[in-house]
Design an enzyme around this catalytic site. Structure first.
Site, mmCIF file in Angstrom:
data_model
loop_
_atom_site.group_PDB
_atom_site.id
_atom_site.type_symbol
_atom_site.label_atom_id
_atom_site.label_comp_id
_atom_site.label_asym_id
_atom_site.label_seq_id
_atom_site.Cartn_x
_atom_site.Cartn_y
_atom_site.Cartn_z
ATOM 1 N N THR A 154 130.163 68.868 94.841
ATOM 2 C CA THR A 154 129.359 67.925 94.125
ATOM 3 C C THR A 154 129.738 66.507 94.128
ATOM 4 O O THR A 154 129.065 65.452 93.833
ATOM 5 C CB THR A 154 129.410 68.197 92.613
ATOM 6 O OG1 THR A 154 130.383 68.262 92.135
ATOM 7 C CG2 THR A 154 128.760 69.959 92.518
ATOM 8 N N GLN B 105 128.665 59.047 90.652
ATOM 9 C CA GLN B 105 127.696 59.543 91.734
ATOM 10 C C GLN B 105 128.033 60.930 91.958
ATOM 11 O O GLN B 105 127.455 61.490 92.732
ATOM 12 C CB GLN B 105 127.866 58.591 93.064
ATOM 13 C CG GLN B 105 126.950 57.563 93.179
ATOM 14 C CD GLN B 105 127.644 56.351 92.463
ATOM 15 O OE1 GLN B 105 128.775 55.987 92.415
ATOM 16 N NE2 GLN B 105 126.816 55.629 91.580
ATOM 17 N N ASN B 106 128.672 61.578 91.183
ATOM 18 C CA ASN B 106 129.226 63.074 91.266
ATOM 19 C C ASN B 106 127.863 63.751 90.695
ATOM 20 O O ASN B 106 127.545 63.324 89.715
ATOM 21 C CB ASN B 106 130.689 63.362 90.642
ATOM 22 C CG ASN B 106 131.040 64.768 90.831
ATOM 23 O OD1 ASN B 106 130.144 65.805 90.836
ATOM 24 N ND2 ASN B 106 132.136 64.842 91.414
ATOM 25 N N GLN B 107 127.719 64.746 91.324
ATOM 26 C CA GLN B 107 126.183 65.503 91.282
ATOM 27 C C GLN B 107 126.468 66.586 90.208
ATOM 28 O O GLN B 107 125.641 67.418 89.718
ATOM 29 C CB GLN B 107 125.526 66.004 92.366
ATOM 30 C CG GLN B 107 124.879 64.611 93.196
ATOM 31 C CD GLN B 107 124.479 65.121 94.566
ATOM 32 O OE1 GLN B 107 124.705 66.218 95.235
ATOM 33 N NE2 GLN B 107 123.541 64.232 95.030
#
Length: 169
Positions: A135, A30-32
């Site tokens: 992020t 889920q880190n962008q």
């Protein structure tokens, strides 16, 4: 990852549990980070990790972390026990890559840690440190579009257009 011809250094605070387990930067699904860098320089999460790093190198971007080690239950930056923190030798990295003139910090913890440990040295070297929105999935108060616009603006001045360079050969 240090690149001899890097112009921008992106610093995180300390890798989270998923990144440490995978041996890869920003491995939490889920880190962008990779989604944002995919939009900016083609280093998207759909590429194998090694190819993402190659894309960053082509755009003269290096990655590292402010901290070498720390005690932190879990992966949240807010859980870092600052009395246990040991910083990476950022000044040595900058001496080895003197063309780096901008450091982009992925979140407040990275930025404040960088300023705490190396602020005076960075100022003396004339290096700009920019605080960017994290992020991390824990930083959900900003939309993806807003984060992307902020990251794009911060990286725009220093990132070489590798695609344009390749097409001019």
């Amino acid at each position: 990852m240090v690149v001899a011809d890097a112009r921008i250094l992106i610093l995180g605070s300390m890798p989270g549990a998923a990144s440490l387990a995978a041996g890869e930067y920003y491995a939490h699904p889920q880190n962008q980070f990779w989604r944002i860098l995919g939009e900016i320089c083609g280093a998207g999460p759909g590429l194998p990790y090694r190819q993402r790093l190659d894309r960053l190198r082509a755009h003269q971007i290096a990655l590292w972390d402010v901290l070498y080690s720390c005690v932190r239950p879990g992966s949240l930056d807010s859980a870092i026990e600052h009395t246990s923190a040991i910083a990476n030798d950022i000044p040595a990295l900058l001496r080895g890559a003197p063309q780096i003139r901008r450091i982009c910090c992925n979140g407040a913890t990275a930025y404040h840690g960088l300023r705490r440990y190396f602020g005076a040295q960075l100022d003396a070297l004339g290096i700009t440190a920019v605080r960017l929105p994290s992020t991390s999935p824990a930083h959900a108060s900003w939309s993806f579009a807003r984060k992307l616009a902020t990251w794009r603006a911060a990286l725009a001045d220093g990132v070489r257009d590798a695609d344009a360079d390749a097409s001019s050969l």
